[in-house]
Enzyme design. Structure first.
Site, PDB file in Angstrom:
ATOM      1  CG  ASN A   1      -0.178  -0.284  -0.285  1.00  0.00           C
ATOM      2  OD1 ASN A   1      -0.550   0.735   0.284  1.00  0.00           O
ATOM      3  ND2 ASN A   1      -0.248  -1.467   0.275  1.00  0.00           N
ATOM      4  CG  ASP A   2       4.469   1.948   0.077  1.00  0.00           C
ATOM      5  OD1 ASP A   2       3.575   1.584   0.863  1.00  0.00           O
ATOM      6  OD2 ASP A   2       5.588   1.405   0.017  1.00  0.00           O
ATOM      7  CB  VAL A   3       3.040   5.486  -5.356  1.00  0.00           C
ATOM      8  CG1 VAL A   3       4.458   4.944  -5.336  1.00  0.00           C
ATOM      9  CG2 VAL A   3       2.122   4.552  -6.114  1.00  0.00           C
TER      10      VAL A   3
END
Ligand code: NAP
Length: 474
Positions: free
Chosen positions: A401-403
Protein backbone atom coordinates in the site's frame (compact mmCIF):
# COMPACT_ATOMS: atom_id res chain seq x y z
CA UNK A 1 48.91 -19.26 23.63
CA UNK A 2 51.47 -16.58 22.56
CA UNK A 3 49.95 -13.08 22.30
CA UNK A 4 51.08 -12.71 18.68
CA UNK A 5 49.24 -15.87 17.68
CA UNK A 6 46.13 -14.77 19.59
CA UNK A 7 46.13 -11.42 17.78
CA UNK A 8 46.74 -13.09 14.43
CA UNK A 9 43.73 -15.37 14.97
CA UNK A 10 41.66 -12.37 16.07
CA UNK A 11 42.62 -10.53 12.86
CA UNK A 12 41.54 -13.55 10.81
CA UNK A 13 38.22 -13.66 12.73
CA UNK A 14 37.71 -9.93 12.15
CA UNK A 15 38.40 -10.37 8.41
CA UNK A 16 35.82 -13.16 8.28
CA UNK A 17 33.30 -10.81 9.92
CA UNK A 18 33.99 -8.08 7.37
CA UNK A 19 33.77 -10.43 4.36
CA UNK A 20 30.62 -12.01 5.81
CA UNK A 21 28.98 -8.61 6.28
CA UNK A 22 29.87 -7.59 2.73
CA UNK A 23 28.31 -10.79 1.38
CA UNK A 24 25.14 -10.19 3.40
CA UNK A 25 24.38 -7.18 1.22
CA UNK A 26 23.43 -9.40 -1.77
CA UNK A 27 20.65 -12.01 -1.72
CA UNK A 28 22.77 -14.42 -3.76
CA UNK A 29 25.69 -14.41 -1.33
CA UNK A 30 23.84 -13.74 1.97
CA UNK A 31 23.69 -17.38 3.16
CA UNK A 32 27.40 -17.86 2.54
CA UNK A 33 28.11 -14.52 4.24
CA UNK A 34 26.19 -15.65 7.30
CA UNK A 35 28.18 -18.89 7.42
CA UNK A 36 31.53 -17.11 7.00
CA UNK A 37 30.69 -14.70 9.83
CA UNK A 38 29.62 -17.63 12.04
CA UNK A 39 32.96 -19.36 11.36
CA UNK A 40 34.72 -16.09 12.31
CA UNK A 41 32.76 -16.05 15.58
CA UNK A 42 33.65 -19.66 16.31
CA UNK A 43 37.34 -18.87 15.74
CA UNK A 44 37.08 -15.81 18.00
CA UNK A 45 35.44 -17.82 20.79
CA UNK A 46 37.94 -20.69 20.62
CA UNK A 47 40.87 -18.25 20.58
CA UNK A 48 39.50 -16.24 23.49
CA UNK A 49 38.90 -19.37 25.57
CA UNK A 50 42.34 -20.83 24.85
CA UNK A 51 44.28 -17.60 25.35
CA UNK A 52 43.76 -17.49 29.10
CA UNK A 53 43.96 -20.04 31.84
CA UNK A 54 40.30 -20.29 32.69
CA UNK A 55 39.21 -21.57 36.06
CA UNK A 56 35.53 -22.06 35.48
CA UNK A 57 35.26 -24.41 32.50
CA UNK A 58 32.03 -26.13 33.57
CA UNK A 59 30.23 -22.77 33.75
CA UNK A 60 31.53 -21.73 30.34
CA UNK A 61 30.55 -25.03 28.73
CA UNK A 62 27.10 -24.84 30.38
CA UNK A 63 26.68 -21.29 29.03
CA UNK A 64 27.69 -22.30 25.51
CA UNK A 65 25.35 -25.30 25.48
CA UNK A 66 22.40 -23.34 26.91
CA UNK A 67 22.98 -20.48 24.43
CA UNK A 68 23.31 -22.83 21.47
CA UNK A 69 20.13 -24.73 22.37
CA UNK A 70 18.09 -21.53 22.89
CA UNK A 71 19.48 -19.97 19.67
CA UNK A 72 18.83 -23.06 17.55
CA UNK A 73 15.31 -23.53 18.91
CA UNK A 74 14.44 -19.85 18.47
CA UNK A 75 15.74 -19.84 14.89
CA UNK A 76 13.78 -22.99 14.03
CA UNK A 77 10.51 -22.18 15.77
CA UNK A 78 10.01 -18.47 15.20
CA UNK A 79 7.47 -17.48 12.55
CA UNK A 80 8.82 -15.20 9.81
CA UNK A 81 6.41 -12.43 10.84
CA UNK A 82 7.77 -12.58 14.41
CA UNK A 83 11.40 -12.14 13.34
CA UNK A 84 11.59 -8.45 14.41
CA UNK A 85 10.53 -9.45 17.95
CA UNK A 86 13.21 -12.13 18.08
CA UNK A 87 15.89 -9.73 16.86
CA UNK A 88 14.75 -7.25 19.53
CA UNK A 89 15.20 -9.86 22.26
CA UNK A 90 18.61 -10.92 20.94
CA UNK A 91 19.76 -7.28 20.95
CA UNK A 92 18.55 -7.08 24.53
CA UNK A 93 20.59 -10.15 25.49
CA UNK A 94 23.67 -8.51 23.95
CA UNK A 95 23.00 -5.41 26.03
CA UNK A 96 22.56 -7.25 29.33
CA UNK A 97 25.68 -9.34 28.63
CA UNK A 98 27.74 -6.15 28.25
CA UNK A 99 26.19 -4.68 31.39
CA UNK A 100 27.16 -7.81 33.33
CA UNK A 101 30.72 -7.72 31.97
CA UNK A 102 31.02 -4.10 33.18
CA UNK A 103 29.59 -5.03 36.58
CA UNK A 104 31.90 -8.02 37.04
CA UNK A 105 34.92 -5.90 36.16
CA UNK A 106 33.87 -3.17 38.61
CA UNK A 107 33.36 -5.84 41.25
CA UNK A 108 36.80 -7.29 40.50
CA UNK A 109 38.49 -3.90 40.87
CA UNK A 110 36.65 -3.17 44.11
CA UNK A 111 37.29 -6.53 45.70
CA UNK A 112 40.98 -6.29 44.76
CA UNK A 113 40.97 -2.94 46.56
CA UNK A 114 42.23 -1.25 43.40
CA UNK A 115 39.33 1.11 42.69
CA UNK A 116 41.23 4.06 44.10
CA UNK A 117 44.32 3.30 42.02
CA UNK A 118 42.44 2.63 38.77
CA UNK A 119 42.92 5.25 36.13
CA UNK A 120 39.86 7.38 35.39
CA UNK A 121 39.30 6.21 31.83
CA UNK A 122 39.22 2.57 32.92
CA UNK A 123 36.35 3.37 35.30
CA UNK A 124 34.65 5.63 32.75
CA UNK A 125 34.59 2.89 30.11
CA UNK A 126 33.13 0.45 32.65
CA UNK A 127 30.42 3.03 33.39
CA UNK A 128 29.76 3.58 29.66
CA UNK A 129 29.48 -0.20 29.12
CA UNK A 130 26.90 -0.46 31.88
CA UNK A 131 25.05 2.59 30.53
CA UNK A 132 24.75 1.44 26.89
CA UNK A 133 24.16 -2.17 27.91
CA UNK A 134 21.38 -1.19 30.31
CA UNK A 135 19.62 1.12 27.83
CA UNK A 136 19.87 -1.56 25.13
CA UNK A 137 18.46 -4.26 27.40
CA UNK A 138 15.33 -2.56 28.68
CA UNK A 139 14.78 -0.63 25.41
CA UNK A 140 14.84 -3.93 23.51
CA UNK A 141 12.51 -5.63 25.98
CA UNK A 142 9.99 -2.78 25.59
CA UNK A 143 10.35 -2.95 21.77
CA UNK A 144 9.74 -6.72 21.94
CA UNK A 145 6.71 -6.27 24.20
CA UNK A 146 5.23 -3.58 21.92
CA UNK A 147 5.73 -5.62 18.77
CA UNK A 148 4.29 -8.78 20.26
CA UNK A 149 1.32 -6.81 21.70
CA UNK A 150 2.22 -7.73 25.28
CA UNK A 151 1.91 -4.04 26.10
CA UNK A 152 0.14 -1.26 24.21
CA UNK A 153 1.86 -0.41 20.95
CA UNK A 154 0.63 3.19 21.17
CA UNK A 155 3.14 5.86 22.19
CA UNK A 156 3.01 6.38 25.95
CA UNK A 157 3.14 10.11 26.55
CA UNK A 158 2.69 12.06 29.80
CA UNK A 159 3.14 15.61 31.00
CA UNK A 160 6.69 16.57 31.94
CA UNK A 161 8.13 13.56 30.07
CA UNK A 162 10.93 15.66 28.59
CA UNK A 163 11.85 16.94 32.04
CA UNK A 164 11.92 13.46 33.59
CA UNK A 165 14.05 12.14 30.72
CA UNK A 166 16.40 15.14 30.93
CA UNK A 167 16.78 14.66 34.68
CA UNK A 168 17.55 10.96 34.26
CA UNK A 169 20.26 11.76 31.68
CA UNK A 170 21.72 14.39 33.99
CA UNK A 171 21.85 11.97 36.93
CA UNK A 172 23.49 9.37 34.68
CA UNK A 173 26.17 11.87 33.64
CA UNK A 174 26.78 12.83 37.27
CA UNK A 175 27.10 9.16 38.29
CA UNK A 176 29.57 8.56 35.45
CA UNK A 177 31.64 11.54 36.58
CA UNK A 178 31.60 10.40 40.20
CA UNK A 179 32.65 6.87 39.29
CA UNK A 180 35.44 8.06 37.00
CA UNK A 181 36.83 11.07 38.83
CA UNK A 182 35.80 10.46 42.45
CA UNK A 183 38.98 8.51 43.21
CA UNK A 184 40.71 11.19 45.30
CA UNK A 185 37.74 10.88 47.68
CA UNK A 186 38.33 7.17 48.08
CA UNK A 187 40.66 5.99 50.73
CA UNK A 188 41.92 2.46 50.46
CA UNK A 189 40.18 0.28 52.99
CA UNK A 190 37.64 2.92 53.90
CA UNK A 191 34.38 0.96 53.93
CA UNK A 192 32.21 4.05 53.67
CA UNK A 193 34.02 5.27 50.57
CA UNK A 194 33.85 1.83 48.96
CA UNK A 195 30.14 1.56 49.71
CA UNK A 196 29.38 5.03 48.39
CA UNK A 197 31.19 4.33 45.10
CA UNK A 198 29.44 1.01 44.80
CA UNK A 199 26.09 2.61 45.50
CA UNK A 200 26.71 5.22 42.77
CA UNK A 201 27.64 2.39 40.42
CA UNK A 202 24.43 0.46 41.17
CA UNK A 203 22.49 3.72 40.85
CA UNK A 204 24.05 4.22 37.39
CA UNK A 205 23.00 0.70 36.35
CA UNK A 206 19.43 1.23 37.59
CA UNK A 207 19.15 4.61 35.85
CA UNK A 208 20.45 3.12 32.59
CA UNK A 209 17.80 0.40 32.74
CA UNK A 210 15.17 3.05 33.45
CA UNK A 211 16.37 5.23 30.56
CA UNK A 212 15.94 2.33 28.11
CA UNK A 213 12.26 2.10 29.10
CA UNK A 214 11.76 5.88 28.99
CA UNK A 215 13.20 6.37 25.51
CA UNK A 216 11.22 3.54 23.88
CA UNK A 217 7.75 3.92 25.46
CA UNK A 218 6.96 7.22 23.65
CA UNK A 219 7.54 5.57 20.25
CA UNK A 220 4.64 3.94 18.36
CA UNK A 221 4.69 0.17 17.74
CA UNK A 222 4.87 0.73 13.97
CA UNK A 223 8.24 2.40 14.32
CA UNK A 224 9.70 -0.43 16.39
CA UNK A 225 11.62 -1.99 13.44
CA UNK A 226 13.64 1.23 13.08
CA UNK A 227 14.10 1.38 16.86
CA UNK A 228 15.24 -2.25 16.86
CA UNK A 229 17.80 -1.50 14.18
CA UNK A 230 19.04 1.41 16.30
CA UNK A 231 19.14 -0.76 19.43
CA UNK A 232 21.06 -3.33 17.41
CA UNK A 233 23.64 -0.64 16.83
CA UNK A 234 23.64 0.17 20.58
CA UNK A 235 24.19 -3.49 21.44
CA UNK A 236 27.25 -3.39 19.17
CA UNK A 237 28.55 -0.27 20.88
CA UNK A 238 27.96 -1.88 24.29
CA UNK A 239 29.94 -4.94 23.17
CA UNK A 240 32.69 -2.69 21.82
CA UNK A 241 32.88 -0.88 25.18
CA UNK A 242 32.92 -4.27 26.96
CA UNK A 243 35.84 -5.22 24.69
CA UNK A 244 37.78 -2.21 26.02
CA UNK A 245 36.87 -3.18 29.59
CA UNK A 246 38.22 -6.72 29.31
CA UNK A 247 40.89 -5.66 26.77
CA UNK A 248 39.73 -8.08 24.10
CA UNK A 249 40.56 -6.88 20.58
CA UNK A 250 38.13 -9.08 18.68
CA UNK A 251 35.22 -7.97 20.89
CA UNK A 252 36.15 -4.34 20.19
CA UNK A 253 36.22 -4.99 16.43
CA UNK A 254 33.02 -7.09 16.28
CA UNK A 255 31.17 -4.61 18.51
CA UNK A 256 32.27 -1.73 16.29
CA UNK A 257 31.11 -3.63 13.17
CA UNK A 258 27.67 -4.31 14.69
CA UNK A 259 27.45 -0.72 15.94
CA UNK A 260 28.29 0.84 12.59
CA UNK A 261 26.26 -1.56 10.42
CA UNK A 262 23.24 -1.06 12.71
CA UNK A 263 23.45 2.69 12.32
CA UNK A 264 23.84 2.39 8.52
CA UNK A 265 20.74 0.17 8.36
CA UNK A 266 18.79 2.61 10.55
CA UNK A 267 19.77 5.38 8.16
CA UNK A 268 18.72 3.37 5.08
CA UNK A 269 15.33 2.60 6.67
CA UNK A 270 14.75 6.23 7.62
CA UNK A 271 15.66 7.42 4.11
CA UNK A 272 13.36 4.85 2.47
CA UNK A 273 10.53 6.06 4.74
CA UNK A 274 11.41 9.70 4.11
CA UNK A 275 11.82 10.24 7.85
CA UNK A 276 14.65 11.51 9.98
CA UNK A 277 15.83 9.48 12.94
CA UNK A 278 14.76 12.33 15.27
CA UNK A 279 11.27 12.16 13.73
CA UNK A 280 11.13 8.41 14.40
CA UNK A 281 12.38 8.75 17.97
CA UNK A 282 10.43 11.80 19.05
CA UNK A 283 7.21 12.08 17.05
CA UNK A 284 4.92 9.10 17.71
CA UNK A 285 4.27 8.80 13.92
CA UNK A 286 2.61 5.57 12.92
CA UNK A 287 0.30 5.68 15.91
CA UNK A 288 -3.42 5.96 15.31
CA UNK A 289 -3.37 9.34 17.04
CA UNK A 290 -1.13 10.96 14.45
CA UNK A 291 -2.22 9.04 11.37
CA UNK A 292 -3.32 11.49 8.70
CA UNK A 293 -5.25 11.24 5.52
CA UNK A 294 -3.81 12.51 2.32
CA UNK A 295 -5.71 15.02 0.20
CA UNK A 296 -9.10 13.13 -0.08
CA UNK A 297 -9.46 11.45 -3.44
CA UNK A 298 -12.40 11.38 -5.73
CA UNK A 299 -13.33 8.58 -8.06
CA UNK A 300 -14.48 5.09 -7.55
CA UNK A 301 -12.49 1.97 -6.93
CA UNK A 302 -13.24 -0.66 -9.59
CA UNK A 303 -13.45 -4.18 -8.17
CA UNK A 304 -12.47 -7.16 -10.31
CA UNK A 305 -13.14 -10.86 -9.83
CA UNK A 306 -10.63 -13.69 -10.13
CA UNK A 307 -12.39 -14.87 -13.29
CA UNK A 308 -12.07 -11.40 -14.90
CA UNK A 309 -8.48 -10.93 -13.78
CA UNK A 310 -7.39 -14.23 -15.35
CA UNK A 311 -7.74 -13.25 -19.07
CA UNK A 312 -5.88 -9.97 -18.41
CA UNK A 313 -2.98 -11.92 -16.92
CA UNK A 314 -3.15 -14.56 -19.58
CA UNK A 315 -2.67 -11.95 -22.30
CA UNK A 316 0.10 -10.03 -20.48
CA UNK A 317 3.70 -10.31 -21.69
CA UNK A 318 5.46 -8.19 -19.10
CA UNK A 319 4.36 -8.54 -15.48
CA UNK A 320 5.67 -6.83 -12.36
CA UNK A 321 4.73 -8.20 -8.93
CA UNK A 322 5.05 -5.76 -6.04
CA UNK A 323 4.62 -7.46 -2.66
CA UNK A 324 4.02 -5.70 0.65
CA UNK A 325 3.12 -6.31 4.26
CA UNK A 326 -0.24 -7.90 3.31
CA UNK A 327 1.60 -10.74 1.54
CA UNK A 328 3.37 -11.50 4.83
CA UNK A 329 0.10 -11.35 6.80
CA UNK A 330 -1.65 -13.63 4.30
CA UNK A 331 1.42 -15.92 4.09
CA UNK A 332 0.84 -15.80 0.36
CA UNK A 333 4.48 -16.13 -0.74
CA UNK A 334 4.22 -19.75 -1.89
CA UNK A 335 1.01 -19.04 -3.85
CA UNK A 336 2.69 -15.97 -5.38
CA UNK A 337 5.67 -18.07 -6.45
CA UNK A 338 3.30 -20.60 -8.01
CA UNK A 339 1.44 -17.86 -9.89
CA UNK A 340 4.74 -16.36 -11.12
CA UNK A 341 5.78 -19.80 -12.40
CA UNK A 342 2.43 -20.22 -14.21
CA UNK A 343 2.75 -16.79 -15.80
CA UNK A 344 6.26 -17.59 -17.00
CA UNK A 345 5.11 -20.91 -18.37
CA UNK A 346 2.52 -18.90 -20.25
CA UNK A 347 5.36 -16.95 -21.90
CA UNK A 348 5.33 -13.78 -19.78
CA UNK A 349 8.38 -11.97 -18.46
CA UNK A 350 7.85 -11.82 -14.66
CA UNK A 351 9.78 -9.66 -12.21
CA UNK A 352 9.34 -8.69 -8.58
CA UNK A 353 9.74 -5.04 -7.53
CA UNK A 354 11.09 -4.88 -3.98
CA UNK A 355 10.78 -1.68 -1.98
CA UNK A 356 13.43 -1.31 0.76
CA UNK A 357 10.79 -0.85 3.52
CA UNK A 358 8.01 -3.08 2.17
CA UNK A 359 6.68 -5.15 5.07
CA UNK A 360 7.76 -4.50 8.62
CA UNK A 361 11.48 -5.25 8.70
CA UNK A 362 14.42 -4.73 6.39
CA UNK A 363 14.58 -7.44 3.74
CA UNK A 364 11.13 -8.77 4.78
CA UNK A 365 10.00 -9.44 1.21
CA UNK A 366 13.35 -10.89 0.12
CA UNK A 367 13.25 -13.37 2.98
CA UNK A 368 9.65 -14.46 2.29
CA UNK A 369 10.22 -14.85 -1.44
CA UNK A 370 13.49 -16.70 -0.88
CA UNK A 371 11.60 -19.05 1.46
CA UNK A 372 9.21 -19.72 -1.44
CA UNK A 373 12.16 -20.37 -3.79
CA UNK A 374 11.60 -17.39 -6.08
CA UNK A 375 14.85 -17.10 -8.07
CA UNK A 376 17.04 -14.22 -6.85
CA UNK A 377 17.41 -12.87 -10.41
CA UNK A 378 13.70 -12.09 -10.48
CA UNK A 379 13.94 -9.81 -7.44
CA UNK A 380 14.59 -6.25 -8.64
CA UNK A 381 15.26 -3.25 -6.46
CA UNK A 382 12.98 -0.20 -6.63
CA UNK A 383 15.56 1.95 -8.42
CA UNK A 384 15.98 -0.72 -11.12
CA UNK A 385 12.27 -1.31 -11.81
CA UNK A 386 11.02 2.26 -11.73
CA UNK A 387 12.55 3.34 -15.07
CA UNK A 388 11.00 0.28 -16.79
CA UNK A 389 7.43 0.37 -15.41
CA UNK A 390 5.85 2.17 -18.39
CA UNK A 391 6.55 -1.00 -20.41
CA UNK A 392 4.82 -3.25 -17.85
CA UNK A 393 1.51 -4.73 -19.07
CA UNK A 394 0.18 -5.67 -15.64
CA UNK A 395 1.46 -4.70 -12.20
CA UNK A 396 0.22 -7.03 -9.44
CA UNK A 397 0.25 -5.19 -6.12
CA UNK A 398 0.04 -7.90 -3.47
CA UNK A 399 -0.71 -6.56 0.01
CA UNK A 400 1.40 -3.46 -0.64
CA UNK A 401 0.00 0.00 0.00
CA UNK A 402 2.29 2.81 1.22
CA UNK A 403 5.21 1.65 -0.92
CA UNK A 404 3.15 2.11 -4.11
CA UNK A 405 1.29 5.29 -3.10
CA UNK A 406 1.68 7.84 -5.93
CA UNK A 407 0.68 10.64 -3.51
CA UNK A 408 4.24 10.34 -2.20
CA UNK A 409 5.31 11.97 -5.50
CA UNK A 410 2.57 14.50 -6.01
CA UNK A 411 0.69 15.40 -2.82
CA UNK A 412 2.75 17.84 -0.80
CA UNK A 413 0.23 17.57 2.04
CA UNK A 414 0.67 13.81 2.37
CA UNK A 415 2.76 12.52 5.28
CA UNK A 416 4.36 10.23 2.70
CA UNK A 417 5.38 13.12 0.42
CA UNK A 418 8.99 12.68 -0.71
CA UNK A 419 9.19 8.97 0.17
CA UNK A 420 10.51 7.07 -2.86
CA UNK A 421 7.85 4.59 -4.03
CA UNK A 422 7.50 1.96 -6.75
CA UNK A 423 5.63 3.79 -9.51
CA UNK A 424 3.15 1.02 -10.37
CA UNK A 425 0.62 3.67 -11.46
CA UNK A 426 2.74 4.02 -14.64
CA UNK A 427 2.00 0.41 -15.69
CA UNK A 428 -0.65 -0.23 -18.35
CA UNK A 429 -2.93 -2.07 -15.90
CA UNK A 430 -2.69 -2.43 -12.14
CA UNK A 431 -4.39 -5.17 -10.11
CA UNK A 432 -4.35 -4.57 -6.34
CA UNK A 433 -4.82 -7.53 -3.98
CA UNK A 434 -6.10 -6.46 -0.57
CA UNK A 435 -9.15 -6.94 1.62
CA UNK A 436 -10.56 -3.41 1.69
CA UNK A 437 -9.75 0.20 0.86
CA UNK A 438 -8.21 0.65 4.31
CA UNK A 439 -4.93 2.52 4.53
CA UNK A 440 -1.64 0.82 5.34
CA UNK A 441 0.98 1.48 8.00
CA UNK A 442 1.15 5.27 7.51
CA UNK A 443 -2.65 5.64 7.77
CA UNK A 444 -2.76 7.52 4.45
CA UNK A 445 -5.31 7.11 1.64
CA UNK A 446 -3.97 5.77 -1.62
CA UNK A 447 -5.12 7.38 -4.92
CA UNK A 448 -3.77 4.34 -6.78
CA UNK A 449 -6.92 2.41 -5.79
CA UNK A 450 -9.12 4.96 -7.59
CA UNK A 451 -6.99 5.28 -10.74
CA UNK A 452 -8.45 4.71 -14.23
CA UNK A 453 -6.11 1.79 -14.90
CA UNK A 454 -6.48 0.18 -11.46
CA UNK A 455 -8.63 -2.82 -10.54
CA UNK A 456 -9.17 -4.00 -6.95
CA UNK A 457 -9.18 -7.74 -6.30
CA UNK A 458 -10.65 -7.70 -2.80
CA UNK A 459 -10.02 -10.56 -0.39
CA UNK A 460 -7.23 -12.34 1.41
CA UNK A 461 -4.18 -12.23 -0.87
CA UNK A 462 -3.42 -15.96 -0.52
CA UNK A 463 -6.98 -17.00 -1.37
CA UNK A 464 -7.12 -14.65 -4.40
CA UNK A 465 -3.74 -15.77 -5.76
CA UNK A 466 -4.61 -19.43 -5.25
CA UNK A 467 -7.82 -18.74 -7.19
CA UNK A 468 -5.78 -17.33 -10.09
CA UNK A 469 -3.40 -20.28 -10.02
CA UNK A 470 -6.42 -22.60 -10.20
CA UNK A 471 -7.71 -20.65 -13.23
CA UNK A 472 -4.37 -21.15 -15.00
CA UNK A 473 -4.35 -24.85 -14.15
CA UNK A 474 -7.83 -25.29 -15.55
P1 NAP B 1 1.31 -1.24 4.22
O1 NAP B 1 1.35 0.14 3.65
O2 NAP B 1 1.35 -1.37 5.69
O3 NAP B 1 0.00 -1.93 3.65
C1 NAP B 1 -0.24 -3.28 3.83
C2 NAP B 1 -1.58 -3.59 3.23
O4 NAP B 1 -1.73 -4.99 3.29
C3 NAP B 1 -2.73 -2.98 3.98
O5 NAP B 1 -3.23 -1.85 3.32
C4 NAP B 1 -3.76 -4.13 4.09
O6 NAP B 1 -4.97 -3.73 3.47
C5 NAP B 1 -3.11 -5.24 3.29
N1 NAP B 1 -3.33 -6.55 3.90
C6 NAP B 1 -3.24 -6.91 5.18
N2 NAP B 1 -3.55 -8.19 5.34
C7 NAP B 1 -3.86 -8.67 4.11
C8 NAP B 1 -4.26 -9.93 3.62
N3 NAP B 1 -4.42 -10.99 4.43
N4 NAP B 1 -4.49 -10.06 2.30
C9 NAP B 1 -4.36 -9.02 1.48
N5 NAP B 1 -3.97 -7.79 1.88
C10 NAP B 1 -3.73 -7.63 3.19
O7 NAP B 1 2.48 -2.15 3.65
P2 NAP B 1 3.67 -1.82 2.66
O8 NAP B 1 3.16 -1.23 1.39
O9 NAP B 1 4.51 -3.04 2.62
O10 NAP B 1 4.46 -0.65 3.36
C11 NAP B 1 5.22 -0.89 4.52
C12 NAP B 1 4.99 0.24 5.49
O11 NAP B 1 5.61 -0.11 6.73
C13 NAP B 1 5.61 1.54 5.02
O12 NAP B 1 4.83 2.63 5.45
C14 NAP B 1 6.94 1.54 5.77
O13 NAP B 1 7.46 2.85 5.95
C15 NAP B 1 6.53 0.92 7.08
N6 NAP B 1 7.65 0.32 7.83
C16 NAP B 1 8.44 -0.59 7.22
C17 NAP B 1 9.53 -1.09 7.89
C18 NAP B 1 10.47 -2.10 7.25
O14 NAP B 1 11.58 -2.25 7.73
N7 NAP B 1 10.07 -2.77 6.20
C19 NAP B 1 9.78 -0.69 9.20
C20 NAP B 1 8.91 0.22 9.80
C21 NAP B 1 7.85 0.72 9.09
P3 NAP B 1 -6.36 -4.40 3.90
O15 NAP B 1 -6.47 -4.25 5.37
O16 NAP B 1 -7.38 -3.63 3.13
O17 NAP B 1 -6.30 -5.83 3.48
Amino acid sequence: MPVTLVNLLYIIAAMLFVFGLKMLSKATSARKGNLISAIGMLLAIITALSSDSLLHWPWIVAGIVAGAVIGALAARLVAMTSMPEMVALFNGFGGIASLLVGWVEFQRLSSAGSLATSIWNELLIIGVTVLIGGVTFTGSVIAWAKLSARITSKPVLYGGQQLVNGLTVLLILLSLLMISFGRPLMVEGNLLSFLSTYIVFIFLGALSLLLGVMVVIPIGGGDMPVVISLLNSYSGMAACAAGFVIKNNVLIVSGALVGSSGIILTNIMCKAMNRSITNVLFSGFGSAATAQKGAGFTGEAKPISIEDAYPILEAAQNILIVPGYGMAVAQAQHAVQELAAQLQENGADVNFGIHPVAGRMPGHMNVLLAEANVPYEQLKEMDDVNPTIAAVDVALVIGANDVVNPAARSDEGSPLYGMPVINVDEAKTIIVFKRSLNPGFAGVDNPLFFGEKSRMLFGDAKVSIQGLVAEFKN
